[in-house]
Scaffold this active site. Structure first.
Site, mmCIF file in Angstrom:
data_model
loop_
_atom_site.group_PDB
_atom_site.id
_atom_site.type_symbol
_atom_site.label_atom_id
_atom_site.label_comp_id
_atom_site.label_asym_id
_atom_site.label_seq_id
_atom_site.Cartn_x
_atom_site.Cartn_y
_atom_site.Cartn_z
ATOM 1 N N HIS A 28 33.758 32.530 40.375
ATOM 2 C CA HIS A 28 32.637 31.820 39.755
ATOM 3 C C HIS A 28 32.756 30.304 39.871
ATOM 4 C CE1 HIS A 28 28.942 31.829 37.738
ATOM 5 N NE2 HIS A 28 29.194 32.715 36.783
ATOM 6 N N ARG A 29 33.901 29.789 40.321
ATOM 7 C CA ARG A 29 34.002 28.367 40.613
ATOM 8 C C ARG A 29 33.220 28.021 41.865
ATOM 9 N NH1 ARG A 29 40.367 27.800 41.187
ATOM 10 N NH2 ARG A 29 39.856 29.568 42.547
#
Length: 485
Positions: A456-457
């Protein structure tokens, strides 16, 4: 540093090399030579298993094997001497002293070669990043450590296929606990097959040698007065590991303990690191793949696909590659050191493969540039190499996105953990005939569930959803492989 040192004009030492990826140790799986065997430059002398894969080690000079420093099943640090070779057989020069025997003897340092000594050929495997040990070899003198010298002499005689020297006394009862039990190779194999720890066997042979009868006696049911399992010493004898056999130490009838090493240790470390470094998000979609299954059947009959294996995974892999082409931002990596997002303009497609040594993830280099027949051939080669245990460390490095097919085990889906350094992993569930609404009517259709985990980064919910939706759309309507490619 090279993999060998010159202890004399006659004997050369071959060290455990760094086989790549900065690995610091390897386990000796199998020796292909024994003391007394003749070896030639480039001949494979043993197979070792690193945290990445099994690798065959060739020796870079000719000669006659003098000594194997470690047994099968022993984990050896990079830079330690594993074999010595007599490069001038027939010479009367005295052999170098054998090191004191132990479960994991340290490699002695070799003196520097004279400046005028001719250089040896550079070995096939390079990059040995371990400094020479500062430990000095003890001189062979009669007054120095007689018990250790006797044990060393007996082990050397054993490796040469002979009995213990007549002058060697039996080891004292209070000898150092690291002393290796004395037994010939056939007896060691018998003990391994019977699951007997040689450290617990009482020797009755001449000069303290363990015999076959001793091993069989140890394998017999213990009397009531025998020590309880909790009092039995831990195993000190290494156990050979094969592609289909894991090392196991049975403490009792109620449990089995398996050492964590090699590929399985690397898997555990990588998965823990990935799970606690990259914030995982997993999304799911269930899709009708009936048309994909029909396409697979048609491709199997296509002469352009002759000689390659065609299965649903091939179409799924192609679908993921097309989805990445439509959403290139998903193919990236997080560079923590430089605080950068690295966009990849190529796809090294990882395929998770279950092998006897554990789960490995080799990848197809530049998969985005391959045609369907080329992709099918690459998939077939990758799987066959992994099952044979011949996958190289390089084949598992540099992956960008991975597919894991849990459907082959009958599983509907899962929440896969990212391969370290990658941005996404697609899990494919079992394809089953299920009731499905098709053209307004409930009909039996081929259905599967896909799960996409992503970092999700790098990938937000919108981008991850688009990639998963594109893969599902292609599998539902495979003609999109043409219209979207």
């Amino acid at each position: 540093m090279t993999t060998m040192t010159q202890t004399s004009a006659r004997f050369r030492e071959f060290k455990m090399p760094d086989v790549g990826e900065g690995l610091t140790e390897a386990e000796i799986l199998k020796w292909f030579v024994q003391p007394g065997d003749t070896v030639t430059d480039g001949q494979v002398v043993c197979e070792v298993e690193t945290a990445k894969a099994a690798v065959e080690l060739p020796i870079p000079f000719d000669g006659v094997v003098h000594e194997l420093r470690f047994g099968e099943g022993t984990t050896v640090d990079v830079g330690q001497v594993i074999i010595t070779v007599d490069v001038a057989p027939g010479s009367t020069e005295e052999a170098p002293p054998a090191p004191a025997a132990s479960a994991a003897p340290a490699a002695p340092a070799a003196p520097a070669a004279p400046a005028d000594e001719p250089k040896t050929r550079t070995p096939v495997l390079v990059g040995y990043g371990v400094a020479e040990s500062s430990t000095k070899r003890r001189p062979r003198k009669g007054a120095a450590a007689p018990e250790a010298a006797a044990v060393a002499a007996a082990v050397q005689a054993e490796l040469n296929g002979h009995g213990s020297p007549a002058a060697a006394p039996a080891p004292a009862a209070d000898a150092s606990p690291v002393a290796r039990p004395l037994a010939k190779p056939p007896v060691r194999k018998l003990a391994k097959d019977l699951g007997i720890d040689l450290a617990t066997v009482v020797p009755t042979g001449k000069d303290g040698i363990i015999t076959r009868e001793d091993v069989h006696a140890a394998a017999s049911p213990a009397p009531a007065s025998a020590a309880s399992p909790a009092e039995v010493p831990s195993v000190a004898e290494p156990v050979a590991v094969s592609a289909t056999e894991a090392p196991a130490v049975t403490a009792s009838a109620r449990e089995t303990r398996i050492p964590i090493k090699g590929v399985r240790k690397a898997i555990a470390q990588a998965m823990v690191g990935s799970a606690f470094t990259a914030p995982h998000v997993t999304e799911f979609v269930t899709v009708d793949v009936t048309r994909t299954m029909k396409l697979v059947a048609e491709l199997k009959e296509d002469k352009e696909m002759a000689g390659v294996r065609v299965n649903p995974l091939l179409i799924i892999a192609k679908a993921l590659l097309v989805a990445i082409k439509r959403n290139p931002e998903v193919n990236a990596a997080w560079d923590e050191a430089n605080q950068e997002i690295v966009q990849k303009h190529y796809v090294n497609l990882g395929i998770a493969a279950a092998t006897p040594r554990g789960l490995i993830v080799p990848n197809i280099k530049d998969a985005h540039d391959k045609t369907l027949p080329q992709l099918a051939a690459a998939l077939g080669e990758l799987v066959a190499t992994a099952r044979d245990g011949k996958t190289s460390p390089a084949a598992m490095a540099g992956g960008t996105v991975t597919i894991t097919n849990v459907g082959v085990f009958g599983v509907d889906t899962g929440t896969p953990i990212l391969n370290p350094g990658e941005s996404a992993i697609l899990a494919v569930g079992a394809i089953k005939l299920q009731p499905w609404v098709h053209k307004g009517k409930v009909k039996p259709r081929q259905v599967t569930t896909l799960a996409l985990s992503f970092d999700h980064r790098l990938v937000d919910g919108e981008l991850g959803s688009k990639v998963l939706a594109d893969v599902a759309a292609i599998l539902e309507q495979p003609k999109r492989l043409i219209t979207w490619a």
